[in-house]
Design an enzyme around this catalytic site. Structure first.
Site: not given
Ligand code: AMP
Length: 288
Positions: A39, A45-46, A70, A156, A162, A194-196
């Protein structure tokens, strides 16, 4: 071949039709496509998912799409951090070949009525506080898989529910895609990226690593022989409650595959937490 193409630069695609054309061409050339759905508001992480995809695939596609389906009506869809220019720079530097940033109406076509529901697995853990969230996730991922047709898709462990639910969906729908789980990337103090995390005040940010500390404490207790799930979840709660700024949503020990609650630690057990720090709802988990 793949890397040479990557050197020519990253393509930014906004139309599903164009993305399908590129996918068709890659299939014709027998190139293995890896998909990293996100997103945006990209962080390390991404980017770790991108690097895994690059190591296993010939062509890495990253999608950046804040999926309205979502988010609940009272959730942060409007406030969710969006910065396409920054995401694009990070994706290019990480070696993404195609950045798929669908415009409105490209993923969820006008008048769309179809939803994908993974029964039971979407109602537990985060699904209890976020009704409909996982229906939105499964629906968008099913569509992204249909548009991009990757050989592998990277998710992740941080979003453990998820990941497991998508695995089940792919299995149930006979999708020919490998779902690859990637480890959680953390800050030095243990906080899962986390983006949050951007919502945290300085004080909340200082407290937030308590989630991982609490999980680790329970994991130590489990390694020392504790098999009672309720004693381990109580320990996690007590540890988190030492931080007055944390408000627990749930602490649960569940079967790693079905996500249903367990009473004792036998086989693979997922210990999962969610807690509010101010307006940020953070999640974390650990496999026992
Ligand atoms: P999101 O943008 O939050 O929807 O996350 C996109 C993908 O990145 C999802 O598969 C998440 O699980 C993964 N992700 C988010 N944060 C992390 C992290 N800290 N470590 C590894 N993967 C991550």
């Amino acid at each position: 071949m793949a890397r040479a193409d990557a050197c020519e630069g990253m393509q930014v695609v906004t139309a599903a039709g164009r993305m399908k054309e590129l996918s068709r061409a890659a299939h014709a050339a027998e190139r293995r496509i890896g998909l990293v759905p996100t997103m945006g508001a990209l962080h390390r992480g991404h980017l770790s998912l991108v690097s895994r995809s690059r190591s296993e695939c010939d062509l890495t596609v990253m999608s950046v799409y804040v999926n309205p389906l979502q988010f609940g009506p009272a959730e942060d869809f409007g406030a969710y951090p969006r910065d396409t220019a920054r995401d694009s720079d990070l994706a290019r530097a990480a070696g993404v070949d195609i950045l798929f940033v669908p415009e409105e109406g490209e993923v969820h076509v006008p008048g769309h009525l179809t939803r994908v529901e993974v029964e039971r697995m979407g109602d537990v853990l985060c699904g209890r506080t976020r009704p409909g969230h996982f229906r939105g996730v499964a629906t968008v991922v099913a569509k992204l898989l249909a548009i991009v047709r990757p050989a592998a898709a990277y998710f992740g462990q941080k979003d453990a529910q998820q990941l497991r639910l998508i695995r089940r969906m792919v299995r149930d729908l006979h999708e020919e895609v490998e779902i690859v789980a990637c480890p959680t990337v953390r800050e030095d103090d243990g906080l899962a990226l986390s983006s949050r995390n951007a919502y945290l005040t300085t004080e909340e940010r200082r407290c937030a690593p308590v989630l991982y500390r609490a999980l680790q404490e329970a994991a130590r207790r489990a390694r020392a022989g504790e098999t009672d799930a309720s004693r381990l979840t109580a320990l996690v709660r007590e540890t988190i409650e030492t931080e007055p700024l944390a408000r627990i949503d749930y602490v649960e020990a569940v079967d790693d595959e079905t996500l249903q609650p367990v009473t004792s630690i036998r086989g693979r057990v997922l210990l999962a937490v969610a807690a509010w720090f101010g307006r940020a709802r953070l999640i974390d988990n650990l496999l026992l």
